[in-house]
Design a protein around this motif. Sequence first.
Motif, PDB file in Angstrom:
ATOM      1  N   UNK A 291      39.700  20.763  43.085  1.00 46.10           N
ATOM      2  CA  UNK A 291      40.102  20.669  41.685  1.00 46.10           C
ATOM      3  C   UNK A 291      39.970  22.017  40.972  1.00 46.10           C
ATOM      4  N   UNK A 292      38.979  22.810  41.403  1.00 48.44           N
ATOM      5  CA  UNK A 292      38.819  24.134  40.819  1.00 48.44           C
ATOM      6  C   UNK A 292      39.996  25.037  41.138  1.00 48.44           C
ATOM      7  N   UNK A 293      40.433  25.011  42.399  1.00 53.41           N
ATOM      8  CA  UNK A 293      41.592  25.826  42.790  1.00 53.41           C
ATOM      9  C   UNK A 293      42.857  25.356  42.087  1.00 53.41           C
ATOM     10  N   UNK A 294      42.993  24.032  41.922  1.00 54.76           N
ATOM     11  CA  UNK A 294      44.161  23.487  41.232  1.00 54.76           C
ATOM     12  C   UNK A 294      44.194  23.961  39.776  1.00 54.76           C
ATOM     13  N   UNK A 295      43.029  23.874  39.122  1.00 56.58           N
ATOM     14  CA  UNK A 295      42.951  24.303  37.719  1.00 56.58           C
ATOM     15  C   UNK A 295      43.197  25.805  37.586  1.00 56.58           C
ATOM     16  N   UNK A 296      42.642  26.580  38.522  1.00 59.88           N
ATOM     17  CA  UNK A 296      42.825  28.024  38.458  1.00 59.88           C
ATOM     18  C   UNK A 296      44.276  28.405  38.734  1.00 59.88           C
TER      19      UNK A 296
ATOM     20  N   UNK B  91      46.850  26.558  38.021  1.00 57.03           N
ATOM     21  CA  UNK B  91      47.579  26.205  36.802  1.00 57.03           C
ATOM     22  C   UNK B  91      47.398  27.282  35.739  1.00 57.03           C
ATOM     23  N   UNK B  92      46.191  27.769  35.621  1.00 60.20           N
ATOM     24  CA  UNK B  92      45.898  28.839  34.663  1.00 60.20           C
ATOM     25  C   UNK B  92      46.694  30.091  35.001  1.00 60.20           C
ATOM     26  N   UNK B  93      46.720  30.446  36.291  1.00 58.38           N
ATOM     27  CA  UNK B  93      47.497  31.604  36.737  1.00 58.38           C
ATOM     28  C   UNK B  93      48.985  31.392  36.494  1.00 58.38           C
ATOM     29  N   UNK B  94      49.422  30.131  36.662  1.00 55.60           N
ATOM     30  CA  UNK B  94      50.833  29.782  36.453  1.00 55.60           C
ATOM     31  C   UNK B  94      51.240  30.064  35.004  1.00 55.60           C
ATOM     32  N   UNK B  95      50.380  29.675  34.089  1.00 54.47           N
ATOM     33  CA  UNK B  95      50.663  29.904  32.665  1.00 54.47           C
ATOM     34  C   UNK B  95      50.702  31.400  32.366  1.00 54.47           C
TER      35      UNK B  95
ATOM     36  N   UNK C 142      48.870  33.105  46.140  1.00 56.93           N
ATOM     37  CA  UNK C 142      48.231  32.038  46.915  1.00 56.93           C
ATOM     38  C   UNK C 142      48.367  32.290  48.412  1.00 56.93           C
ATOM     39  N   UNK C 143      49.580  32.639  48.853  1.00 57.57           N
ATOM     40  CA  UNK C 143      49.800  32.875  50.283  1.00 57.57           C
ATOM     41  C   UNK C 143      49.037  34.116  50.749  1.00 57.57           C
ATOM     42  N   UNK C 144      49.046  35.175  49.930  1.00 59.15           N
ATOM     43  CA  UNK C 144      48.287  36.380  50.284  1.00 59.15           C
ATOM     44  C   UNK C 144      46.802  36.076  50.412  1.00 59.15           C
ATOM     45  N   UNK C 145      46.287  35.256  49.503  1.00 55.39           N
ATOM     46  CA  UNK C 145      44.870  34.916  49.533  1.00 55.39           C
ATOM     47  C   UNK C 145      44.513  34.157  50.802  1.00 55.39           C
ATOM     48  N   UNK C 146      45.368  33.231  51.191  1.00 55.10           N
ATOM     49  CA  UNK C 146      45.118  32.442  52.400  1.00 55.10           C
ATOM     50  C   UNK C 146      45.236  33.297  53.657  1.00 55.10           C
ATOM     51  N   UNK C 147      46.093  34.316  53.610  1.00 55.30           N
ATOM     52  CA  UNK C 147      46.330  35.148  54.799  1.00 55.30           C
ATOM     53  C   UNK C 147      45.376  36.341  54.883  1.00 55.30           C
ATOM     54  N   UNK C 148      44.563  36.551  53.854  1.00 53.50           N
ATOM     55  CA  UNK C 148      43.651  37.695  53.837  1.00 53.50           C
ATOM     56  C   UNK C 148      42.338  37.342  54.513  1.00 53.50           C
TER      57      UNK C 148
ATOM     58  N   UNK D 256      40.373  36.358  32.178  1.00 54.78           N
ATOM     59  CA  UNK D 256      40.170  35.723  33.482  1.00 54.78           C
ATOM     60  C   UNK D 256      39.943  34.226  33.333  1.00 54.78           C
ATOM     61  N   UNK D 257      40.136  33.520  34.419  1.00 54.27           N
ATOM     62  CA  UNK D 257      39.913  32.077  34.407  1.00 54.27           C
ATOM     63  C   UNK D 257      38.471  31.809  33.990  1.00 54.27           C
ATOM     64  N   UNK D 258      38.258  31.111  32.880  1.00 56.19           N
ATOM     65  CA  UNK D 258      36.898  31.008  32.318  1.00 56.19           C
ATOM     66  C   UNK D 258      35.925  30.186  33.146  1.00 56.19           C
ATOM     67  N   UNK D 259      36.449  29.328  34.044  1.00 56.43           N
ATOM     68  CA  UNK D 259      35.556  28.453  34.799  1.00 56.43           C
ATOM     69  C   UNK D 259      35.475  28.857  36.269  1.00 56.43           C
TER      70      UNK D 259
END
Length: 709
Positions: free
Chosen positions: A354-359, A361-365, A445-451, A648-651
């Motif tokens: 849920x944290x990644x989903x919220x973050x 969404x925040x990045x999306x905005x 997201x893809x870069x993060x998963x591949x790093x 930055x994402x506050x949470x």
Amino acid sequence: MSDPIGSTGTTGSAPAGPLASRLTQSIKSTAGSLVSSVQPAENELTRWRRTFDKFAKEEREGKKYLSPSQFIDAIAPTDEGFSRIRREQYSILFRVADSAKRGIVSFEDFVVFETLLKRPDADYQLAFQVFDVDASGSIDFDEFKAVLSANTAASGIPFDFDCSWMKLYVGKRGGRHVLGYHEFTQLIKGYQGERLRQAFHFFDKDSDGYINPDEFQRIIIEIAGHKLSDSVLDRLPTLCTMNPGKKISYSEVIAFHNIIREMDAVERIINHAVRKSKDGRIDVSDFLNEAAGSMRYGMFTPMEADIIWHFASRGGVGSSQRLALQDFQALLDAKWQPPHIAVAPETTAKASFFGELAQSTYNFVQGGIAGGLGAFAVYPIDLVKTRLQNQRSTVVGEVLYRNAFDCVKKVYSNEGGVRAFYRGVWPQLVGVAPEKAIKLTVNELVRKKATDPETGRITLLSEILAGGSAGGCQVFVTNPLEIVKIRLQMAGEITRAGGGGAVPHGAVHVIKQLGLVGLYKGATACLCRDVPFSMIYFTSYAHLKKDVFHEGKRGKVLSFGELLLAAGIAGMPAAYLTTPADVVKTRLQSQARAGQTVYKGVIDGFRKILQEEGVKALYKGGIARVIRSSPQFAVTLAAYELLHKHFPYPFAPQELTAPRPTRAIAQDISRIRARNALRILLDCSSRFGMVDGQAAAKGVASLPAVLRA
């Protein structure tokens, strides 16, 4: 007189008697010659006055003074992570600055102290003044012994001041001589090695050349506790596991001490070796090879390299183990903190989802906001690009615009001025938010998963795939947006061609006219453009930041201008090389007029354009596309990164390990010299300046009577 060497107290009455008079005269004489030899520039005096006024809160008789605490605030350096000097230990330097021993520092005292810090050997000068208790300009055996005894007594590890090593510097009893400044610098530099030798001998009761692990730990904490993290200090006893005997030899103690003493060289070699490594990991042979290749003489022995690997791998088996830069941080960084797990794994997994989903969404905005800013900034250029790409040259005289400048002039003159350049901008802004948000979010997201989480490395293929994934995903939003935008951008031209009788319609009319299926007309061409564009763009952008602007090197953070420039340069090849696909897409999505060629699809479009207009037609509007895409993505990505930085994402969860303060942060060289002076003293004892009153009293009691007056 008040304790000048051991206790942390710094206040007290001024010294009285003949010694006080002689001491004050000596200090004034030294200060006067120092100021005259290193005269501060006017701007330095202004800066020192500003610093003094900022921190000085103590007032006496209408004048401002620095108390011990305020003095420490003014001179202690910040943001250094390679030694753990306690704040209160800077009170040692306060005693140097407080020449009159009043417990306060005036502006005149502060100027003298700052002038001293300007000297290239200020660190040793300050250390010398700490030991020169009577301010005579030289140090005798009793002074040296008293200061060190007061500051090492708490360790419980004795030091024999009557040893042969000490006699080499000061002579034998009855014939001892005093040490001048230069002799003192060599004495204090060599003291730690002799302290180490004597401490080992003290614990090696049976003289078998081995000590117990806990005794080794006590020695290292005493002479180098300020240079190592708690993690390494706690694991010092594990050094015994490198050999079957479960004890630690003198060779291992010396080897470990050499690593500590040459920690800067260790870090430099590791950094260079990791950068050269293809996978971001190195083993002992890589370390030794880099040391041999980068230094004139071999500095590190195989035993020392094995010890580095022992602590970096946290006792892992075998020196052949390949380690990432992150593995060495506990050893290299004295302020390193171990990872901390606060909740159960199953709770963490759920919270993580849920944290990644919220973050995300925040990045999306944030991506949407950045995309809107970029699109609005370059929309007029995009309109000109679309007009140029859509005009056909099959009929003589049909070409309406000779070039981009001619297009700008005619749109401005014939279609209503500046407002004409923003026709269709609102649908563009409404659609560009999710489009750019998808692109930026998916790529990240893809870069993060591949790093690799340990090395921070990502392969070139993964970078290209991340960019391609971002470009492919955005087409779902991009294609409807593009076709509506193109129809609206061409509306003024069609109206004018029809004699001005037709009224241009808005976005809603275009959407109704096209229908759901029509909105995805030319989607294949859109994919052919956006996927390679994003592959080229995001990969180029990442490497420009890293390889050209050196982001992250020595902790460097790119400025807004550097981000803008990197993003702009990356957009140029990406925009121009994908122009043919963009031309075909524009032709497919625009509304063909009577007599113009109709294209059945992407391949048919390429074929007919080549047959009818030649290769040159596939690059129509290429320069305009570069001029539009490059600044658009520059603004978009720079804005996105700035939003990330300042909002930055506050949470977001805290980093697992405390971030290491970077040495790249600009420091006043004077502050660095003040810190280095303390490091010289702390190399004698990590408790220097922190001894209790009883130890201090013993130290003062051992002074000759004249010095205790």
